[in-house]
Design an enzyme around this catalytic site. Sequence first.
Site: not given
Length: 324
Positions: A136, A270, A299
């Site tokens: 991320s 996502d 995610h």
Amino acid sequence: MRSPSEESVPLHEEFIYCCGAATHVLKCGPWKDLSKDESKNLPRLLFMIIPGNPGLAGYYRTFIQALYCGLNQQYPVWVVSHAGHCKPPSGMEMIEDTDIKELEDVFGLNGQVEHKLNFLKKNVSKDIKLVLIAHSIGCYITLEMMKRASELQVLRSVLLFPTIERMAQSPQGKLLTPLLCKLRYALYMPVYLLSFLPEGVKASLVRFALRGMKTCDESSITTSINLFSVDCIANILYMASQEMLKVVERDSTTIKQNLKKLIFYYGTGDRWCPQHYYDEIKMDFPDGDIRLCEKGLRHAFVLDASKEMAAMITDWLQDDLTKL
């Protein structure tokens, strides 16, 4: 080779000050010190995990154990929390008690980049090659690290569900940006009140919040209890607000310069980096190793798919490791 059980994996836990901020480090393997003074028998390679946000090392406990086993216990696998995202143990403050301020705004996005570079500088010998595995916002941090410290011996960077552009314009960003940038202080009081609850009640609340998952990693439950700390939540939300404001344009220059070292892994559903972000980067870098998830992983894969992700990564890196 049969992988050992997770219970037998050597796991060392540290709480340290890095750039003056409390930092949680989990180290898989027998190597507790990779600085140049430790010994002549240092490993050639370190796998270092750069977390997402919340940047709590505990969320990656199962992931690093599975990765370590998948690598046949040959290389150390470390995860370093973001500055100030962990609740320090008793007797340790969130900020080091010193008159010397090592870094301005260590809890901000830029500060977190410098925090990771500082950690490597002080704790890892320059002779050790690196595999950076980022998740991320950790992907943005990793690209910045490679940009700012070209002397790092990065063998590969694996960027999982990479939030490296247009975060505020993503479906989740559109929803949360007003909250993170204007209303986050309103969340502090309820968190403060919840902080007085017994640990067992906190764990029950976390289980209730994650009840929709078929299987939830037990370490995610215990780690999430950190989120009942006002100091942790304040630092987490502050960093998130900066992400919305600063992660705008994709750094295509740094990507181009390091393309052969990068592996991108995008999700199909996502809401932080939607599939058209994948389509566009794939079009801009047709020769890049840019993959789209075919397994439906979320995610926040660390909540329920750490072992599956670790197995994929070890498979991707086999060719690189045989050349060492």
